[in-house]
Scaffold this motif. Structure first.
Motif, PDB file in Angstrom:
ATOM      1  N   HIS A 183      14.477  41.410  65.025  1.00  0.00           N
ATOM      2  CA  HIS A 183      14.371  40.845  63.679  1.00  0.00           C
ATOM      3  C   HIS A 183      13.288  39.780  63.604  1.00  0.00           C
ATOM      4  CE1 HIS A 183      15.280  37.349  61.101  1.00  0.00           C
ATOM      5  NE2 HIS A 183      15.187  38.273  60.185  1.00  0.00           N
ATOM      6  N   TYR A 184      13.268  38.891  64.594  1.00  0.00           N
ATOM      7  CA  TYR A 184      12.276  37.819  64.564  1.00  0.00           C
ATOM      8  C   TYR A 184      10.862  38.348  64.779  1.00  0.00           C
ATOM      9  CZ  TYR A 184      15.510  33.970  64.082  1.00  0.00           C
ATOM     10  OH  TYR A 184      16.431  33.093  63.590  1.00  0.00           O
ATOM     11  N   LEU A 185      10.697  39.352  65.608  1.00  0.00           N
ATOM     12  CA  LEU A 185       9.356  39.925  65.793  1.00  0.00           C
ATOM     13  C   LEU A 185       8.835  40.541  64.505  1.00  0.00           C
ATOM     14  CD1 LEU A 185       9.602  41.638  69.297  1.00  0.00           C
ATOM     15  CD2 LEU A 185       8.183  39.683  68.669  1.00  0.00           C
ATOM     16  N   ILE A 186       9.636  41.389  63.899  1.00  0.00           N
ATOM     17  CA  ILE A 186       9.206  42.063  62.663  1.00  0.00           C
ATOM     18  C   ILE A 186       9.121  41.078  61.501  1.00  0.00           C
ATOM     19  CG2 ILE A 186       9.862  43.827  60.980  1.00  0.00           C
ATOM     20  CD1 ILE A 186      11.141  45.340  63.387  1.00  0.00           C
ATOM     21  N   GLY A 187      10.134  40.216  61.362  1.00  0.00           N
ATOM     22  CA  GLY A 187      10.142  39.252  60.263  1.00  0.00           C
ATOM     23  C   GLY A 187       9.010  38.255  60.337  1.00  0.00           C
ATOM     24  N   THR A 188       8.658  37.829  61.547  1.00  0.00           N
ATOM     25  CA  THR A 188       7.557  36.877  61.708  1.00  0.00           C
ATOM     26  C   THR A 188       6.231  37.516  61.340  1.00  0.00           C
ATOM     27  OG1 THR A 188       8.768  35.744  63.453  1.00  0.00           O
ATOM     28  CG2 THR A 188       6.412  35.340  63.344  1.00  0.00           C
ATOM     29  N   LEU A 189       6.045  38.744  61.747  1.00  0.00           N
ATOM     30  CA  LEU A 189       4.810  39.449  61.393  1.00  0.00           C
ATOM     31  C   LEU A 189       4.694  39.629  59.879  1.00  0.00           C
ATOM     32  CD1 LEU A 189       2.276  40.935  62.400  1.00  0.00           C
ATOM     33  CD2 LEU A 189       3.664  43.008  62.462  1.00  0.00           C
ATOM     34  N   LEU A 190       5.774  40.067  59.234  1.00  0.00           N
ATOM     35  CA  LEU A 190       5.750  40.239  57.774  1.00  0.00           C
ATOM     36  C   LEU A 190       5.554  38.907  57.055  1.00  0.00           C
ATOM     37  CD1 LEU A 190       8.608  42.852  57.276  1.00  0.00           C
ATOM     38  CD2 LEU A 190       6.149  43.235  57.093  1.00  0.00           C
TER      39      LEU A 190
END
Length: 174
Positions: free
Chosen positions: A115-122
């Motif tokens: 979640h943090y990887l994808i959410g941070t990128l977005l």
């Protein structure tokens, strides 16, 4: 002598029925302690999650109350900030109420890391787009700045989640 009496009281309170007179008080307290994790709100991960939620909420409010010049850029920013806010709140509640003990079919450290990887990128992309489309309007600039701040805090959570995930994996193998 008092050590033995304390031990007897603990044994009696955990073995008694919920409505069993004097033992009902300590049982209610221990049930509440089993439901809530009293230590978690003071941990670094919890404080970081609260800081992320606050910055994401401020970023959302700044953009929502400003005059938009680019509808698609700011609606994307709003969706990303609210979705991240909801997911971070969900992970906070999972840890606070110890739901990871009940829902063992989910790898919580891995799901939080993803979640943090994808959410941070977005969030990084949304903040860059919001900053480029702000046209010097103070509310939009403030929203983009808080978006970048939330991105930095999410990067810290990626590092913390990765660190926890690696420690969990290495201790399981041993």
């Amino acid at each position: 002598m008092s050590h033995g009496a304390g031990l007897v009281r603990t044994t009696c309170s955990s073995g008694s029925a919920p409505g069993a007179g004097a033992g009902a008080g300590p049982l209610g307290v221990s049930s509440l302690e089993n439901l809530l994790d009293p230590i978690y709100p003071r941990t670094h991960g919890a404080i970081l999650k609260v800081a992320q939620m606050v910055t994401l909420l401020i970023a959302f409010i700044c953009v929502r109350t400003s005059f938009w010049t680019s509808y698609s850029a700011y609606s994307y920013f709003e969706v990303v900030t609210i979705c991240n806010l909801i997911m971070i709140l969900a992970f906070y509640l999972v840890h606070l109420f110890r739901l990871y003990r009940v829902l063992t079919c989910i790898s919580w450290p891995l799901s939080e890391l993803l979640h943090y990887l994808i959410g941070t990128l977005l969030l990084l992309v949304a903040s860059i787009v919001a900053a480029s489309e702000s046209y010097r309007q103070s509310g939009l600039v403030a929203g983009a700045i808080f978006g970048f701040l939330a991105t930095f805090l999410c990067l810290a959570s990626v590092w913390l989640s990765y660190k926890i995930s690696c420690v969990t994996q290495s201790t399981d193998a041993a």
